[in-house]
Every structure is written in structure tokens, then in C-alpha cells.
Motif scaffolding. Structure first.
Motif: not given
Length: 90
Positions: A49-78
């Protein structure tokens, strides 16, 4: 042109997304390097089907913690893709 599934990762099925579907807007998680034009081409091929418009949103990476281990989730785009009037995609 790049492949469809390299640009579009997955559809996002959330409450906000369900409300937007009634307004003929689809929500996808897309590759961070994808441009609006590439997203438009991929959605037109995927949904037929035809697309009328596209809007995008960038979501930066976040710090995640599991117990004493710290890491990051990757950046995403919607991408919020508004389809042209016609039959709604399932």
C-alpha cells in the motif's frame, strides 16, 4: 536497494500502537542507519500500500543492571508510518 528485513526489524505492538492503527498509522522498529526514504520503500513493498508520511524517533542506549553487573542496551529507532487511505493492513 537494501532488503526489507534489514531496514524493518519488527512491528511494535503496544497500546499506543493499537490506538494509532485505528488512525491508519503503523509503528515499526527500524535499523538505526535507515533513512525515511528507505523506510518508505520497505513498507510499501511489505504492506502493498502507499505511504503518506514517515516520522522517526531515535531512542538512545540505556544503562541496564542485573545484580552487580552493569551493561547497556543498544540504541533503537522507531518509525511511525502513515498509510494512504484505502484498505487497512492486518
Amino acid at each position: 536497494m537494501t532488503k526489507i528485513f534489514e531496514v524493518i526489524r519488527k512491528p511494535l505492538l503496544t497500546e499506543k500502537g493499537q490506538i494509532l492503527r485505528e488512525k491508519n498509522i503503523q509503528v515499526f522498529e527500524v535499523a538505526t542507519w535507515a533513512t525515511k526514504h528507505q523506510i518508505q520503500e520497505a513498507v510499501e513493498l511489505l504492506l502493498q500500500s502507499k505511504v503518506k508520511s514517515v516520522r522517526t524517533v531515535r531512542i538512545p542506549s540505556r544503562t541496564k543492571r542485573l545484580g552487580r553487573f552493569v551493561g547497556t542496551s543498544g540504541p533503537k529507532k522507531k518509525a511511525y508510518v502513515e498509510l494512504a487511505e484505502g484498505p487497512k493492513a492486518e
